[in-house]
Design a protein around this motif. Sequence first.
Motif, mmCIF file in Angstrom:
data_model
loop_
_atom_site.group_PDB
_atom_site.id
_atom_site.type_symbol
_atom_site.label_atom_id
_atom_site.label_comp_id
_atom_site.label_asym_id
_atom_site.label_seq_id
_atom_site.Cartn_x
_atom_site.Cartn_y
_atom_site.Cartn_z
ATOM 1 N N ALA A 141 0.906 -1.389 -0.039
ATOM 2 C CA ALA A 141 0.041 -0.152 -0.003
ATOM 3 C C ALA A 141 0.929 1.194 0.105
ATOM 4 O O ALA A 141 0.558 2.227 -0.521
ATOM 5 C CB ALA A 141 -0.982 0.093 1.311
ATOM 6 N N VAL A 142 1.901 1.193 0.724
ATOM 7 C CA VAL A 142 2.854 2.385 0.669
ATOM 8 C C VAL A 142 3.555 2.561 -0.655
ATOM 9 O O VAL A 142 3.529 3.726 -0.956
ATOM 10 C CB VAL A 142 3.916 2.193 1.825
ATOM 11 N N ILE A 143 3.942 1.612 -1.207
ATOM 12 C CA ILE A 143 4.339 1.658 -2.717
ATOM 13 C C ILE A 143 3.550 2.212 -3.818
ATOM 14 O O ILE A 143 3.677 3.167 -4.477
ATOM 15 C CB ILE A 143 4.980 0.455 -3.207
ATOM 16 N N ARG A 144 2.229 1.428 -3.663
ATOM 17 C CA ARG A 144 1.355 2.116 -4.336
ATOM 18 C C ARG A 144 0.735 3.456 -3.966
ATOM 19 O O ARG A 144 0.487 4.414 -4.904
ATOM 20 C CB ARG A 144 -0.305 1.332 -4.326
ATOM 21 N N GLY A 145 0.853 4.057 -2.961
ATOM 22 C CA GLY A 145 0.405 5.138 -2.625
ATOM 23 C C GLY A 145 1.530 6.229 -3.246
ATOM 24 O O GLY A 145 1.235 7.326 -3.771
ATOM 25 N N ARG B 18 -0.254 -2.484 -10.013
ATOM 26 C CA ARG B 18 0.780 -1.571 -10.668
ATOM 27 C C ARG B 18 1.030 -1.740 -11.973
ATOM 28 O O ARG B 18 1.338 -0.956 -12.866
ATOM 29 C CB ARG B 18 1.987 -1.636 -9.644
ATOM 30 N N ARG B 19 0.885 -2.930 -12.550
ATOM 31 C CA ARG B 19 1.153 -3.287 -13.884
ATOM 32 C C ARG B 19 0.076 -2.632 -14.820
ATOM 33 O O ARG B 19 0.571 -2.019 -15.948
ATOM 34 C CB ARG B 19 1.204 -4.837 -14.115
ATOM 35 N N GLY B 20 -1.057 -2.579 -14.182
ATOM 36 C CA GLY B 20 -2.065 -1.936 -15.118
ATOM 37 C C GLY B 20 -1.941 -0.281 -15.249
ATOM 38 O O GLY B 20 -2.118 0.022 -16.343
ATOM 39 N N ALA B 21 -1.347 0.245 -14.309
ATOM 40 C CA ALA B 21 -0.985 1.634 -14.423
ATOM 41 C C ALA B 21 -0.028 1.919 -15.331
ATOM 42 O O ALA B 21 -0.005 2.756 -16.253
ATOM 43 C CB ALA B 21 -0.559 2.245 -13.014
ATOM 44 N N GLN C 36 0.010 2.814 -23.270
ATOM 45 C CA GLN C 36 -0.935 2.963 -24.181
ATOM 46 C C GLN C 36 -1.123 4.469 -24.407
ATOM 47 O O GLN C 36 -1.253 4.650 -25.609
ATOM 48 C CB GLN C 36 -2.265 2.369 -23.630
ATOM 49 N N ALA C 37 -0.930 5.316 -23.672
ATOM 50 C CA ALA C 37 -0.817 6.749 -23.723
ATOM 51 C C ALA C 37 0.239 7.239 -24.701
ATOM 52 O O ALA C 37 -0.033 8.006 -25.596
ATOM 53 C CB ALA C 37 -0.997 7.396 -22.507
ATOM 54 N N LEU C 38 1.372 6.472 -24.326
ATOM 55 C CA LEU C 38 2.383 6.885 -25.470
ATOM 56 C C LEU C 38 2.241 6.598 -26.747
ATOM 57 O O LEU C 38 2.390 7.044 -27.777
ATOM 58 C CB LEU C 38 3.828 6.203 -24.879
ATOM 59 N N VAL C 39 1.470 5.211 -27.026
ATOM 60 C CA VAL C 39 1.355 4.635 -28.332
ATOM 61 C C VAL C 39 0.241 5.601 -28.733
ATOM 62 O O VAL C 39 0.497 6.143 -29.916
ATOM 63 C CB VAL C 39 0.608 3.198 -28.153
ATOM 64 N N ALA C 40 -0.784 6.180 -28.224
ATOM 65 C CA ALA C 40 -1.908 6.972 -28.845
ATOM 66 C C ALA C 40 -1.119 8.293 -29.371
ATOM 67 O O ALA C 40 -1.721 9.022 -30.042
ATOM 68 C CB ALA C 40 -3.017 7.164 -27.702
ATOM 69 N N ALA C 41 -0.120 8.511 -28.546
ATOM 70 C CA ALA C 41 0.317 9.906 -28.737
ATOM 71 C C ALA C 41 1.492 9.746 -29.994
ATOM 72 O O ALA C 41 2.117 10.938 -30.469
ATOM 73 C CB ALA C 41 1.400 10.490 -27.861
ATOM 74 N N ARG D 57 4.109 -1.694 -31.060
ATOM 75 C CA ARG D 57 3.977 -0.407 -30.782
ATOM 76 C C ARG D 57 4.000 -0.305 -29.036
ATOM 77 O O ARG D 57 4.786 0.364 -28.568
ATOM 78 C CB ARG D 57 2.862 0.523 -31.338
ATOM 79 N N VAL D 58 3.003 -1.261 -28.821
ATOM 80 C CA VAL D 58 2.932 -1.211 -27.165
ATOM 81 C C VAL D 58 4.407 -1.608 -26.506
ATOM 82 O O VAL D 58 4.571 -1.005 -25.683
ATOM 83 C CB VAL D 58 1.867 -2.188 -26.776
ATOM 84 N N ARG D 59 4.942 -2.672 -27.095
ATOM 85 C CA ARG D 59 6.226 -3.255 -26.738
ATOM 86 C C ARG D 59 7.206 -2.001 -26.605
ATOM 87 O O ARG D 59 8.077 -1.911 -25.834
ATOM 88 C CB ARG D 59 6.677 -4.228 -27.424
ATOM 89 N N ALA D 60 7.287 -1.545 -27.757
ATOM 90 C CA ALA D 60 8.394 -0.163 -27.938
ATOM 91 C C ALA D 60 8.184 0.895 -26.881
ATOM 92 O O ALA D 60 8.850 1.395 -26.308
ATOM 93 C CB ALA D 60 8.287 0.355 -29.373
ATOM 94 N N ALA D 61 6.786 1.082 -26.819
ATOM 95 C CA ALA D 61 6.406 2.110 -25.843
ATOM 96 C C ALA D 61 6.807 1.744 -24.265
ATOM 97 O O ALA D 61 7.096 2.540 -23.334
ATOM 98 C CB ALA D 61 4.719 2.589 -25.835
ATOM 99 N N GLN D 62 6.552 0.345 -24.079
ATOM 100 C CA GLN D 62 6.804 -0.020 -22.667
ATOM 101 C C GLN D 62 8.407 0.181 -22.595
ATOM 102 O O GLN D 62 8.990 0.384 -21.414
ATOM 103 C CB GLN D 62 6.440 -1.435 -22.652
#
Length: 198
Positions: free
Chosen positions: A57-61, A116-119, A125-130, A142-147
Amino acid sequence: MSYDAAATRKRIFEAASAEFTERGLAGARIERIAVAAQANKQAIYLYFGNKEALFGAVIRGKMDEICHQGPLDPNAVADTVGHLFDWYGEHPEFVRLLMWEALESCTAEATGEDERRGAYRDHAQALVAAGVAADAPDDASRVRAAQDWLFTLLGLVAWNYAVPQLRRMVLDESDDKAALARRRAAVVEAVRILAASR
């Protein structure tokens, strides 16, 4: 006077953050957290579960704090990385918590890893969309390259705070502020060059 659950949770979170930053997961003690938070141990277990869940919870916060600084803007990525560099400098506990997690993780998955992985997927995905990796052959590429790009950017920033002794030796700089200013400028410039070549 009524019991303020939100204030108690906040005190527990802050005390736990300090305890885990200083001692890691294995060295942290719920008793010390309870004393520092002016709460009883039962409240900690009620609100957060066990010690491992509290650590997660501390790390997620802390991750949420970073996310509230604004999204990674692929069109102004160097400036965004500069702000991220500054945030890490203002919150050195975050890198320390991540280092403790890496050193002490007893399982294949970190606490709260799916969330956390979802975030991070959302950031990619936002990077790909941009338009990041627009020349890649398909969506998955594209997703792998953005990751990969996101992880590289995070590494360029975090490493400066993860190994201060190495930073001091390599840069041969006795003034820590001057060394961090040099590193910030170098990281921002490196990211600017990387972004221009994408």
